[in-house]
Scaffold this active site. Structure first.
Site, PDB file in Angstrom:
ATOM      1  N   LYS A   1       2.079  10.159   7.974  1.00 31.03           N
ATOM      2  CA  LYS A   1       1.243   9.697   9.099  1.00 31.03           C
ATOM      3  C   LYS A   1       1.586  10.404  10.398  1.00 31.03           C
ATOM      4  O   LYS A   1       1.319  11.590  10.532  1.00 31.03           O
ATOM      5  CB  LYS A   1       1.355   8.184   9.243  1.00 31.03           C
ATOM      6  CG  LYS A   1       0.637   7.447   8.112  1.00 31.03           C
ATOM      7  CD  LYS A   1       0.045   6.164   8.601  1.00 31.03           C
ATOM      8  CE  LYS A   1      -0.577   5.355   7.485  1.00 31.03           C
ATOM      9  NZ  LYS A   1      -1.919   5.808   7.136  1.00 31.03           N
TER      10      LYS A   1
ATOM     11  N   PHE B   1       0.866  -1.184   0.000  1.00 31.78           N
ATOM     12  CA  PHE B   1       0.000   0.000   0.000  1.00 31.78           C
ATOM     13  C   PHE B   1       0.897   1.226   0.000  1.00 31.78           C
ATOM     14  O   PHE B   1       1.727   1.397   0.893  1.00 31.78           O
ATOM     15  CB  PHE B   1      -0.918   0.035   1.227  1.00 31.78           C
ATOM     16  CG  PHE B   1      -1.942   1.134   1.136  1.00 31.78           C
ATOM     17  CD1 PHE B   1      -3.211   0.890   0.638  1.00 31.78           C
ATOM     18  CD2 PHE B   1      -1.618   2.442   1.503  1.00 31.78           C
ATOM     19  CE1 PHE B   1      -4.154   1.928   0.521  1.00 31.78           C
ATOM     20  CE2 PHE B   1      -2.547   3.469   1.392  1.00 31.78           C
ATOM     21  CZ  PHE B   1      -3.817   3.206   0.901  1.00 31.78           C
TER      22      PHE B   1
ATOM     23  N   ASP C   1       9.265   2.971   1.753  1.00 31.60           N
ATOM     24  CA  ASP C   1       8.090   3.715   2.196  1.00 31.60           C
ATOM     25  C   ASP C   1       7.916   3.464   3.698  1.00 31.60           C
ATOM     26  O   ASP C   1       7.436   2.408   4.108  1.00 31.60           O
ATOM     27  CB  ASP C   1       6.864   3.248   1.398  1.00 31.60           C
ATOM     28  CG  ASP C   1       5.585   3.964   1.818  1.00 31.60           C
ATOM     29  OD1 ASP C   1       5.553   4.539   2.930  1.00 31.60           O
ATOM     30  OD2 ASP C   1       4.608   3.921   1.047  1.00 31.60           O
TER      31      ASP C   1
HETATM   32  N1  PMP Z   1       2.242   4.477   2.345  1.00 29.31           N
HETATM   33  C1  PMP Z   1       1.930   3.637   3.345  1.00 29.31           C
HETATM   34  C2  PMP Z   1       2.877   2.537   3.705  1.00 29.31           C
HETATM   35  C3  PMP Z   1       0.729   3.784   4.037  1.00 29.31           C
HETATM   36  O1  PMP Z   1       0.415   2.935   5.040  1.00 29.31           O
HETATM   37  C4  PMP Z   1      -0.146   4.834   3.683  1.00 29.31           C
HETATM   38  C5  PMP Z   1      -1.451   5.076   4.407  1.00 29.31           C
HETATM   39  N2  PMP Z   1      -2.085   3.960   4.912  1.00 29.31           N
HETATM   40  C6  PMP Z   1       0.231   5.692   2.635  1.00 29.31           C
HETATM   41  C7  PMP Z   1       1.433   5.489   1.997  1.00 29.31           C
HETATM   42  C8  PMP Z   1      -0.656   6.836   2.200  1.00 29.31           C
HETATM   43  O2  PMP Z   1      -0.622   7.870   3.137  1.00 29.31           O
HETATM   44  P1  PMP Z   1      -1.757   9.006   3.143  1.00 29.31           P
HETATM   45  O3  PMP Z   1      -3.027   8.358   3.569  1.00 29.31           O
HETATM   46  O4  PMP Z   1      -1.239  10.025   4.137  1.00 29.31           O
HETATM   47  O5  PMP Z   1      -1.826   9.569   1.775  1.00 29.31           O
END
Ligand code: PMP
Length: 381
Positions: free
Chosen positions: A236, A123, A208
């Site tokens: 986050k 994700f 990420d």
């Molecule tokens: N990358 C990862 C690993 C995530 O867990 C998330 C959100 N769950 C995101 C990117 C996307 O972040 P945002 O919701 O702040 O756009």
């Protein structure tokens, strides 16, 4: 506003790892840590930092830098550097994880290559570029065709990864632990192998850390910075619940995006940056990485139960697999018992509490856990 369905609770107040709904019912928040992260709700250090920054300088156009923004960029580069030495780096500050990943994706395009390798069950966000790197069909299919040339490989399989990377690969993007998938932990050496194979082919390694970074696993980053990834993205909990995202480009990768290549109006605004600095300072001052390691270990031990097939995770990022598809029923039963948790799949539950979760709160959840499962299995049978 999200699009995750009708709200299950309307929350009106929070303190530490506790929240209250509009009827005054109190819950222990074992989930909000993925967004609020370390400090939980209404931490005085965060409230003070944000208030003082708003009273000093709220926002200016991004034609100028601000003190908190510069200090935050320096700190993030430091977190991404091995103990033995500081890496050269540059930071693009954005407003979310998706946006941090969009910046990283644009940086990969500046290599002159377009092929990307991502992982099954990954994700990386919901904007079109970050979605292109996200594997889940239900998220992707309504929006296809998605941009880019992305190959998905099974997560944690070093041989499959090595086979997918070649001299046309721009980057490999991986979560150090997969969060949304329900907390998947790769085998030891997986990220090191990803580093080796990307170097061999002149491709970038992009990690990420949006969900795993900033103390969640008991460390600043879930990966060991001595691996020397090229791109690291954060978001986050970085600013304790205020919108922020950061794309850290290290070494030569810090120069892929140049002046005029990319921008955003609110990214890295002084208030969000001051919030992030307060989060980083308070994690240090309150020793919250060690606390996350200790409380996380206690939680993982105590979750053992005949219906629990597996407990995974590090620090306070914990995935639980149940032996039947009752995770949504377990979430509902937990809520009725005064605990907020979430399901990442039909049989998967995730815990990601604020790092300030006390031992007493962890014990109260563990004491309630067998009854939560009893109710969930009864409802599901
Ligand atoms: N990358 C990862 C690993 C995530 O867990 C998330 C959100 N769950 C995101 C990117 C996307 O972040 P945002 O919701 O702040 O756009």
């Amino acid at each position: 506003m999200n699009t995750f369905g009708p709200p299950k609770l309307v929350l009106v107040r929070g303190e530490g790892a506790h929240v209250w709904d509009e009827d005054g019912t109190e819950y222990v928040d074992l989930l909000g840590g993925i967004a609020v992260n370390a400090l939980g709700h209404a931490h005085p250090a965060l409230v003070t930092a944000v208030t003082e920054q708003m009273q000093t300088l709220g926002h200016v156009s991004n034609f100028f830098a601000t003190g908190p923004q510069v200090r935050l960029a320096e700190r993030l580069i430091g977190l991404c550097s091995p103990d033995s030495g500081r890496r050269d780096g540059r930071v693009f500050l954005a407003n979310s994880g998706s946006e941090a990943n969009e910046a990283a994706l644009k940086a990969t395009r500046r290599t002159g290559r377009t092929k990307l390798v991502s992982a099954a069950d990954s994700f990386h966000g919901r904007t079109m570029g970050s979605l292109a790197l996200t594997s889940k069909a239900a998220y992707r299919e309504p929006f296809e065709p998605l941009p880019g040339d992305v190959t998905f490989v099974p997560y944690g399989d070093a041989a499959a990864l090595a086979a997918a990377v070649d001299d046309e690969t721009a980057a490999v993007v991986l979560e150090p632990l997969q969060g949304e998938a329900g907390v998947n932990v790769p085998p030891p050496g997986y990220l090191a192998e990803a580093r080796r194979v990307t170097r061999e082919h002149g491709a970038l390694l992009w990690l990420d850390e949006v969900q795993t970074g900033i103390g969640r696993t008991g460390r600043w980053t879930a990966h060991d910075p001595s691996l020397e990834p090229d791109l690291v993205t954060f978001a986050k909990g970085l600013a304790g619940g205020y919108p922020i995202g950061a794309c850290v480009g290290l070494g030569e990768a810090g120069h892929l995006l140049g002046p005029g290549n990319h921008g955003t109006t609110f990214g890295g605004n002084p208030v969000a940056s001051a919030a992030a600095l307060a989060v980083l300072d308070t994690i240090e001052a309150e020793d919250l990485r060690a606390h996350a390691t200790a409380v996380g270990a206690r939680l993982r031990d105590g979750l053992d139960h005949p219906h629990v097939a597996e407990v995974r995770g590090e620090g306070l990022l914990i995935g639980i697999s149940l032996d039947a598809e009752v995770a949504p029923a377990a979430v509902a039963a937990a809520q009725d018992a005064g605990f907020i948790i979430n399901a990442t799949g039909p049989d998967r539950v995730r815990l990601a509490p604020p790092l300030v979760l006390t031992e007493a709160d962890a014990e109260s959840f563990l004491a309630a856990w067998p009854a939560i499962l009893d109710v969930a299995y009864e409802a599901g049978s």
